[in-house]
Design a protein around this motif. Structure first.
Motif, PDB file in Angstrom:
ATOM      1  N   LEU A  75       0.822  -1.202   0.000  1.00 13.75           N
ATOM      2  CA  LEU A  75       0.000   0.000   0.000  1.00 13.75           C
ATOM      3  C   LEU A  75       0.858   1.255   0.000  1.00 13.75           C
ATOM      4  CD1 LEU A  75      -2.762  -0.927   2.616  1.00 13.75           C
ATOM      5  CD2 LEU A  75      -2.839  -1.171   0.129  1.00 13.75           C
ATOM      6  N   LEU A  76       0.405   2.263  -0.721  1.00 19.04           N
ATOM      7  CA  LEU A  76       1.063   3.562  -0.710  1.00 19.04           C
ATOM      8  C   LEU A  76       0.867   4.224   0.649  1.00 19.04           C
ATOM      9  CD1 LEU A  76      -0.154   4.849  -4.201  1.00 19.04           C
ATOM     10  CD2 LEU A  76       2.040   3.763  -3.667  1.00 19.04           C
ATOM     11  N   THR A  77       1.880   4.928   1.125  1.00 21.60           N
ATOM     12  CA  THR A  77       1.786   5.643   2.399  1.00 21.60           C
ATOM     13  C   THR A  77       2.244   7.080   2.202  1.00 21.60           C
ATOM     14  OG1 THR A  77       3.987   4.805   2.971  1.00 21.60           O
ATOM     15  CG2 THR A  77       2.101   3.631   3.885  1.00 21.60           C
ATOM     16  N   LYS A  78       1.525   7.993   2.860  1.00 23.60           N
ATOM     17  CA  LYS A  78       1.824   9.410   2.695  1.00 23.60           C
ATOM     18  C   LYS A  78       1.342  10.155   3.943  1.00 23.60           C
ATOM     19  CE  LYS A  78       0.815  10.993  -1.330  1.00 23.60           C
ATOM     20  NZ  LYS A  78       0.038  11.486  -2.497  1.00 23.60           N
ATOM     21  N   PRO A  79       2.172  11.046   4.504  1.00 18.70           N
ATOM     22  CA  PRO A  79       1.733  11.796   5.682  1.00 18.70           C
ATOM     23  C   PRO A  79       0.601  12.756   5.310  1.00 18.70           C
ATOM     24  CG  PRO A  79       3.833  12.640   4.861  1.00 18.70           C
ATOM     25  CD  PRO A  79       3.533  11.409   4.079  1.00 18.70           C
ATOM     26  N   PRO A  80      -0.337  12.993   6.255  1.00 19.41           N
ATOM     27  CA  PRO A  80      -0.397  12.487   7.634  1.00 19.41           C
ATOM     28  C   PRO A  80      -1.307  11.278   7.789  1.00 19.41           C
ATOM     29  CG  PRO A  80      -1.988  14.226   7.404  1.00 19.41           C
ATOM     30  CD  PRO A  80      -1.367  14.037   6.028  1.00 19.41           C
ATOM     31  N   VAL A  81      -1.598  10.578   6.673  1.00 20.44           N
ATOM     32  CA  VAL A  81      -2.558   9.472   6.718  1.00 20.44           C
ATOM     33  C   VAL A  81      -2.010   8.343   7.588  1.00 20.44           C
ATOM     34  CG1 VAL A  81      -3.852   7.807   5.351  1.00 20.44           C
ATOM     35  CG2 VAL A  81      -3.391  10.089   4.435  1.00 20.44           C
ATOM     36  N   LEU A  82      -2.905   7.758   8.400  1.00 24.94           N
ATOM     37  CA  LEU A  82      -2.532   6.678   9.313  1.00 24.94           C
ATOM     38  C   LEU A  82      -1.762   5.577   8.595  1.00 24.94           C
ATOM     39  CD1 LEU A  82      -2.971   5.538  12.244  1.00 24.94           C
ATOM     40  CD2 LEU A  82      -4.935   4.316  11.289  1.00 24.94           C
ATOM     41  N   ILE A  83      -0.662   5.137   9.169  1.00 18.95           N
ATOM     42  CA  ILE A  83       0.167   4.086   8.587  1.00 18.95           C
ATOM     43  C   ILE A  83      -0.453   2.724   8.868  1.00 18.95           C
ATOM     44  CG2 ILE A  83       2.428   2.956   8.689  1.00 18.95           C
ATOM     45  CD1 ILE A  83       3.583   5.693   9.485  1.00 18.95           C
ATOM     46  N   PRO A  84      -0.680   1.897   7.857  1.00 24.23           N
ATOM     47  CA  PRO A  84      -1.223   0.554   8.096  1.00 24.23           C
ATOM     48  C   PRO A  84      -0.253  -0.279   8.942  1.00 24.23           C
ATOM     49  CG  PRO A  84      -1.357   1.144   5.771  1.00 24.23           C
ATOM     50  CD  PRO A  84      -0.481   2.160   6.425  1.00 24.23           C
ATOM     51  N   SER A 112       7.539  10.082  16.799  1.00 25.77           N
ATOM     52  CA  SER A 112       7.401   9.593  15.426  1.00 25.77           C
ATOM     53  C   SER A 112       5.944   9.353  15.072  1.00 25.77           C
ATOM     54  CB  SER A 112       8.192   8.290  15.243  1.00 25.77           C
ATOM     55  OG  SER A 112       7.731   7.286  16.124  1.00 25.77           O
ATOM     56  N   VAL A 113       5.096   9.185  16.084  1.00 22.35           N
ATOM     57  CA  VAL A 113       3.661   9.052  15.861  1.00 22.35           C
ATOM     58  C   VAL A 113       2.980  10.411  16.013  1.00 22.35           C
ATOM     59  CG1 VAL A 113       1.510   8.011  16.669  1.00 22.35           C
ATOM     60  CG2 VAL A 113       3.617   6.657  16.633  1.00 22.35           C
ATOM     61  N   LYS A 114       3.204  11.085  17.130  1.00 27.29           N
ATOM     62  CA  LYS A 114       2.474  12.319  17.431  1.00 27.29           C
ATOM     63  C   LYS A 114       2.783  13.450  16.453  1.00 27.29           C
ATOM     64  CE  LYS A 114       3.621  12.726  21.819  1.00 27.29           C
ATOM     65  NZ  LYS A 114       3.628  13.254  23.213  1.00 27.29           N
ATOM     66  N   GLU A 115       3.997  13.493  15.953  1.00 24.91           N
ATOM     67  CA  GLU A 115       4.388  14.618  15.099  1.00 24.91           C
ATOM     68  C   GLU A 115       4.148  14.361  13.615  1.00 24.91           C
ATOM     69  OE1 GLU A 115       8.365  15.809  15.951  1.00 24.91           O
ATOM     70  OE2 GLU A 115       8.010  16.032  18.110  1.00 24.91           O
ATOM     71  N   TYR A 116       3.766  13.129  13.252  1.00 23.65           N
ATOM     72  CA  TYR A 116       3.638  12.826  11.829  1.00 23.65           C
ATOM     73  C   TYR A 116       2.274  12.281  11.426  1.00 23.65           C
ATOM     74  CZ  TYR A 116       8.670  13.524  11.412  1.00 23.65           C
ATOM     75  OH  TYR A 116       9.930  14.076  11.416  1.00 23.65           O
ATOM     76  N   GLU A 117       1.679  11.430  12.251  1.00 22.40           N
ATOM     77  CA  GLU A 117       0.400  10.833  11.880  1.00 22.40           C
ATOM     78  C   GLU A 117      -0.763  11.689  12.379  1.00 22.40           C
ATOM     79  OE1 GLU A 117       0.072   6.426  11.739  1.00 22.40           O
ATOM     80  OE2 GLU A 117       1.897   6.469  12.962  1.00 22.40           O
ATOM     81  N   ASP A 118      -1.873  11.592  11.683  1.00 22.63           N
ATOM     82  CA  ASP A 118      -3.059  12.404  11.964  1.00 22.63           C
ATOM     83  C   ASP A 118      -3.643  12.034  13.326  1.00 22.63           C
ATOM     84  OD1 ASP A 118      -5.397  13.817  11.981  1.00 22.63           O
ATOM     85  OD2 ASP A 118      -6.259  12.862  10.196  1.00 22.63           O
ATOM     86  N   ARG A 119      -3.649  12.972  14.244  1.00 22.56           N
ATOM     87  CA  ARG A 119      -4.186  12.719  15.584  1.00 22.56           C
ATOM     88  C   ARG A 119      -5.652  12.304  15.526  1.00 22.56           C
ATOM     89  NH1 ARG A 119      -7.009  15.067  19.705  1.00 22.56           N
ATOM     90  NH2 ARG A 119      -6.212  14.776  21.842  1.00 22.56           N
TER      91      ARG A 119
END
Length: 231
Positions: free
Chosen positions: A25-34, A145-152
């Motif tokens: 799967l494609l991954t791109k910030p800030p979308v939740l990482i599978p 690495s979670v709080k600053e990059y993935e969508d809260r």
């Protein structure tokens, strides 16, 4: 790339993709990482549906509604325009025309009507969801690495009085499911009608919020990770 990683950026964002079971799967910030735990429980759910088909318990194509997230016809819903856009890119790269994604707020009172309009009033057989479920206190202790990059908004769930924190979406999904799922008696007990990912300590709390007979499923690490409901 090494410099970006040294600043704490998740490797999946740097590489631009990640494995998810048999898929890439494609991954791109800030979308939740599978996560691999999610892939594991989704494969478990797929195996249950396939088993029901092989037994002859399910004899027609099933329609799946994924809330907040190539087997049957499926509809996906997310409030984040970034998540919707990335999901469409993934569908295009996987060349799977049976999946349709649209943007909506499942917490809105008008969502059931919006869903019927978006799907052409199709009958929904199964609802799946990996909703926000992290309690506020746990969010505070997560790595940067979670709080600053993935969508809260894709991670933190709200409280339910008398039950606990992080489980608000399950309560809403449970109440909404009765208006969305088709009342097909032939599916009763044959396949789960609700399948939701949970935090490792939320099994009993979520089970009390979902209707009907429930089952807690563990991930590959032996932690509670999914609750199924037969409605």
């Amino acid at each position: 790339m090494a410099e970006r990683r040294s600043r704490g950026e998740p490797l999946q964002y740097i590489l631009g993709s990640t494995d998810f079971g048999p898929l890439t799967l494609l991954t791109k910030p800030p979308v939740l990482i599978p996560r691999p735990e999610t892939a594991f429980i989704i494969e478990d759910l797929a195996a249950r549906i396939l088993s029901a088909r092989r037994r002859g318990a399910v004899t027609r194509p099933l329609v799946i509604l994924d809330l907040c997230d190539a087997l049957h016809v499926a509809y996906g819903v997310d409030i984040s325009p970034d998540a919707v856009a990335l999901s469409r890119d993934n569908i295009a790269s996987l060349q799977d025309p049976k999946v349709t994604i649209f943007q909506a707020d499942i917490l809105a009172p008008t969502f059931p009507n919006s869903l019927r309009q978006a799907t052409g009033n199709v009958s929904i057989d199964i609802i799946t969801s990996n909703p926000p479920y992290i309690p506020q206190e746990e969010w505070e202790s997560l790595p940067s690495s979670v709080k600053e990059y993935e969508d809260r908004g894709a991670l933190v769930g709200g409280p339910v009085s008398g039950v606990g924190d992080g489980v608000a979406f399950y309560d809403h999904i449970s109440k909404m499911a009765k208006d969305i799922l088709c009342p097909d008696a032939s599916l009763d007990g044959q396949v789960p009608r609700l399948a939701v990912e949970i935090g490792a300590s939320q099994g009993s709390m979520v089970s009390t919020l979902l209707p009907g007979k429930t089952e807690i499923v563990q991930d590959q690490y032996g932690r509670d990770r999914m609750v199924l409901s037969s409605m």
